[in-house]
Design a protein around this motif. Structure first.
Motif, mmCIF file in Angstrom:
data_model
loop_
_atom_site.group_PDB
_atom_site.id
_atom_site.type_symbol
_atom_site.label_atom_id
_atom_site.label_comp_id
_atom_site.label_asym_id
_atom_site.label_seq_id
_atom_site.Cartn_x
_atom_site.Cartn_y
_atom_site.Cartn_z
ATOM 1 N N PRO A 98 -11.061 -5.257 -2.106
ATOM 2 C CA PRO A 98 -9.729 -4.674 -1.944
ATOM 3 C C PRO A 98 -8.666 -5.657 -1.459
ATOM 4 C CG PRO A 98 -11.358 -3.180 -1.098
ATOM 5 C CD PRO A 98 -12.096 -4.419 -1.483
ATOM 6 N N CYS A 154 -11.470 -2.136 -8.190
ATOM 7 C CA CYS A 154 -12.328 -3.140 -7.563
ATOM 8 C C CYS A 154 -13.701 -3.160 -8.220
ATOM 9 C CB CYS A 154 -12.474 -2.874 -6.074
ATOM 10 S SG CYS A 154 -10.969 -3.187 -5.168
ATOM 11 N N THR A 188 -7.732 2.322 -6.140
ATOM 12 C CA THR A 188 -8.100 0.968 -5.706
ATOM 13 C C THR A 188 -9.587 0.719 -5.878
ATOM 14 O OG1 THR A 188 -6.389 1.243 -4.035
ATOM 15 C CG2 THR A 188 -7.854 -0.649 -3.795
ATOM 16 N N GLU A 189 -10.356 1.717 -5.470
ATOM 17 C CA GLU A 189 -11.812 1.582 -5.507
ATOM 18 C C GLU A 189 -12.314 1.321 -6.926
ATOM 19 O OE1 GLU A 189 -15.263 4.501 -4.053
ATOM 20 O OE2 GLU A 189 -13.335 4.753 -3.047
ATOM 21 N N LYS A 197 0.836 -1.201 0.000
ATOM 22 C CA LYS A 197 0.000 0.000 0.000
ATOM 23 C C LYS A 197 0.867 1.245 0.000
ATOM 24 C CE LYS A 197 -4.225 -1.587 2.225
ATOM 25 N NZ LYS A 197 -4.984 -1.566 3.492
ATOM 26 N N TRP A 218 -5.073 -6.482 -3.206
ATOM 27 C CA TRP A 218 -3.725 -6.346 -2.637
ATOM 28 C C TRP A 218 -2.961 -7.658 -2.709
ATOM 29 C CZ3 TRP A 218 -1.728 -1.916 -2.767
ATOM 30 C CH2 TRP A 218 -2.496 -0.773 -2.557
#
Lengths: 76, 186
Positions: free
Chosen positions: B161, B154, B150-151, A13, B165
């Motif tokens: 999420p 997805c 990320t959103e 991240k 990852w």
């Protein structure tokens, strides 16, 4: 203390600037005591800098679809 | 020598990014690069029967792409006068030496090498990405190269999420190994 798995997720991240401050602190502490994660973290950061340096670019899926369609038209 | 064959159906998926990256560095314009890649595929289809199987598919496509890039520069330079090479002797105060001497490249400059090295690095990374499982490669490209949040990824791929990852982690680990072998140990 967090596990190595969790540390790896935070490390990833952090590569995209999506880790919170609290997460980064946890990661730093973990790296202090865990040799393997410290190596992994260094390599991960290296990969990010390599990707930045290479100024990668690619086509979006939509553009590729268009290409495929054009190719099909010419074949038929 | 192993002989190679062509599979035009898989071209776009397999080589589009690699070729695009190659072209975009040379013409420095995404739109033009896209057209050139498209033309390359079309030209490849047309001359598929001339393919002798001596080179790998990608090498063969790159050689077509190179011609297309040259054609592009010929076309934009075909207007009269644009192709002229202009040299001006700059008579400013700080140039007091020999004209010829001043035209020589600075031997201590490493800037030129940087460009070439980064280009090769880009090719090496794309090469490694193409070896990843399709989904992982896709996620990695969206996240790293296109910088999608990320959103959004997805939503588009219908994954959660933590799933994302995990995929990012696997692709990054694989890429590190691949680059270790193909980039750092040359």
């Amino acid at each position: 203390m967090i596990s190595c798995d969790k540390a790896a997720v935070i490390c990833n991240k952090a590569q995209y600037d999506e880790a919170t401050f609290y997460e980064k602190v946890k990661l730093k502490f973990h790296i202090l005591i865990c040799k393997a994660c410290s190596v992994h973290s260094k390599k991960n950061t290296m990969l990010t800098s390599l990707c930045d340096k290479a100024k990668l670019s690619n086509l979006s899926e939509k553009e590729k679809e268009e290409m495929k369609n054009k190719l099909k038209e010419t074949v038929s | 020598m192993t002989s190679h064959s062509l599979h035009p159906d898989t071209w776009v998926d397999q080589y589009a990014d690699y070729l695009f990256n190659y072209a975009v560095i040379r013409v420095s314009d995404a739109e033009i690069a896209k057209d050139i890649v498209q033309e390359t595929f079309l030209a490849g289809l047309k001359s598929a029967k001339n393919f002798k199987g001596e080179a790998a598919e990608r090498t063969w496509l790159i050689s077509i792409l190179k011609r297309k890039v040259i054609d592009h520069y010929r076309k934009i330079n075909s207007n009269k006068g644009k192709a002229e090479v202009r040299m001006t002797y700059n008579s400013s105060v700080d140039s007091d030496g020999d004209w010829l001497e001043e035209q020589v490249a600075d031997p201590y400059s490493i800037l030129e090498n940087d460009g070439i090295e980064n280009e090769e690095l880009g090719a090496a990374i794309h090469n490694c990405i193409s070896k990843l499982p399709k989904k992982q490669g896709q996620v990695f490209k969206m996240k790293t190269i296109q910088g999608i949040s990320t959103e959004d990824i997805c939503n588009e791929l219908e994954i959660n999420p933590s799933n994302l990852w995990v995929m990012i982690h696997r692709s990054r680990t694989a890429l590190m190994d691949c680059l270790n072998q193909n980039w750092f140990n040359i």
